[in-house]
Write a protein that holds these residues in place. Structure first.
Motif, mmCIF file in Angstrom:
data_model
loop_
_atom_site.group_PDB
_atom_site.id
_atom_site.type_symbol
_atom_site.label_atom_id
_atom_site.label_comp_id
_atom_site.label_asym_id
_atom_site.label_seq_id
_atom_site.Cartn_x
_atom_site.Cartn_y
_atom_site.Cartn_z
ATOM 1 N N ALA A 128 0.835 -1.211 0.000
ATOM 2 C CA ALA A 128 0.000 0.000 0.000
ATOM 3 C C ALA A 128 0.865 1.254 0.000
ATOM 4 O O ALA A 128 0.581 2.229 -0.717
ATOM 5 N N PHE A 129 1.959 1.231 0.778
ATOM 6 C CA PHE A 129 2.851 2.392 0.791
ATOM 7 C C PHE A 129 3.513 2.568 -0.572
ATOM 8 O O PHE A 129 3.724 3.695 -1.022
ATOM 9 N N GLY A 130 3.836 1.451 -1.234
ATOM 10 C CA GLY A 130 4.415 1.542 -2.582
ATOM 11 C C GLY A 130 3.482 2.250 -3.544
ATOM 12 O O GLY A 130 3.894 3.125 -4.316
ATOM 13 N N PHE A 131 2.198 1.895 -3.497
ATOM 14 C CA PHE A 131 1.226 2.563 -4.373
ATOM 15 C C PHE A 131 1.024 4.031 -3.963
ATOM 16 O O PHE A 131 0.835 4.894 -4.813
ATOM 17 N N MET B 53 11.675 0.136 3.290
ATOM 18 C CA MET B 53 10.757 -0.885 3.811
ATOM 19 C C MET B 53 11.052 -2.255 3.198
ATOM 20 O O MET B 53 11.073 -3.265 3.910
ATOM 21 N N ILE B 54 11.270 -2.286 1.888
ATOM 22 C CA ILE B 54 11.571 -3.555 1.218
ATOM 23 C C ILE B 54 12.893 -4.119 1.745
ATOM 24 O O ILE B 54 13.001 -5.314 2.030
ATOM 25 N N ALA B 55 13.904 -3.245 1.894
ATOM 26 C CA ALA B 55 15.213 -3.705 2.370
ATOM 27 C C ALA B 55 15.129 -4.224 3.801
ATOM 28 O O ALA B 55 15.683 -5.283 4.122
ATOM 29 N N LEU C 194 10.065 -11.017 -5.494
ATOM 30 C CA LEU C 194 10.314 -9.958 -4.504
ATOM 31 C C LEU C 194 11.709 -9.372 -4.683
ATOM 32 O O LEU C 194 11.922 -8.170 -4.488
ATOM 33 N N GLY C 195 12.666 -10.226 -5.062
ATOM 34 C CA GLY C 195 14.008 -9.734 -5.346
ATOM 35 C C GLY C 195 14.014 -8.748 -6.503
ATOM 36 O O GLY C 195 14.735 -7.739 -6.482
#
Length: 189
Positions: free
Chosen positions: A89-92, A109-111, A171-172
């Motif tokens: 959701a934060f990505g969008f 966040m992803i890292a 995901l990578g």
């Protein structure tokens, strides 16, 4: 507050959309091969469950005193679906805002999720492979059965492999796309 480029905005959107695959594909796999299992045994780890040859692996591991593998030993399954949901959701939101800080935050966040999952898996594997039942049928003094975090490892007569499955690779790619976004935006400064 600088806006990200239109191309990077598209990359952020793709990265967030790719993360949705975590709900539909296995993220990680652990495989075992031995003379008695030449076709191999495979366990798949999803965002909220396990699949594959889990019960056969439990039967084999019982002899060396390893704990029973079950969903109940992974409290992460109860909250990972929400963690992923918040990050997606934060990505969008980052796409809509189109601000550098939002893209940087999404990448962070992803890292953090990636590092956190690897640390968690290492700690689980350490506990699983070192805290053995002292009354087990087979004991090899000084032997630990910690599965590899990444790659291959020999454990008695088994060759064990641990690594990303389909969802993990996707995901990578999300993380890689976001690294490209962060690097190109940082170079623009």
């Amino acid at each position: 507050m600088k806006n990200i480029s239109p191309l990077n905005r598209i990359l952020v959107f793709i990265a967030a959309a790719l993360m949705i695959s975590a709900y539909f594909t296995p993220l990680w796999q652990i495989s075992l091969w031995a003379p008695q299992y030449p076709e191999g045994l495979n366990m798949k780890i999803w965002i909220d469950r396990l699949s594959g040859d889990v019960e056969i692996i439990n039967g084999v591991n019982h002899y060396i005193g390893m704990k029973h593998i079950g969903v109940e030993m992974f409290p992460e399954f109860t909250y990972l679906i929400y963690v992923f949901g918040v990050i997606i959701a934060f990505g969008f939101l980052a796409v809509l805002l189109a601000k550098r800080w939002a893209a940087y935050s999404f990448f962070a966040m992803i890292a953090i999720l990636g590092v956190g999952v690897l640390v968690d898996m290492y700690l689980w594997g350490y506990d699983y492979g070192h805290n053995l039942d002292p009354t087990a049928a087979i004991k090899v003094p000084g032997m630990a059965y910690q599965p590899p975090l990444l790659g291959y490892k020999e454990l008695l007569n088994f060759l064990a492999y641990s690594g990303p499955d389909t969802g993990g690779w996707i995901l990578g790619v999300s993380g890689l796309l976001m690294a490209i976004v962060v690097l190109t935006e940082f170079r623009k400064k």
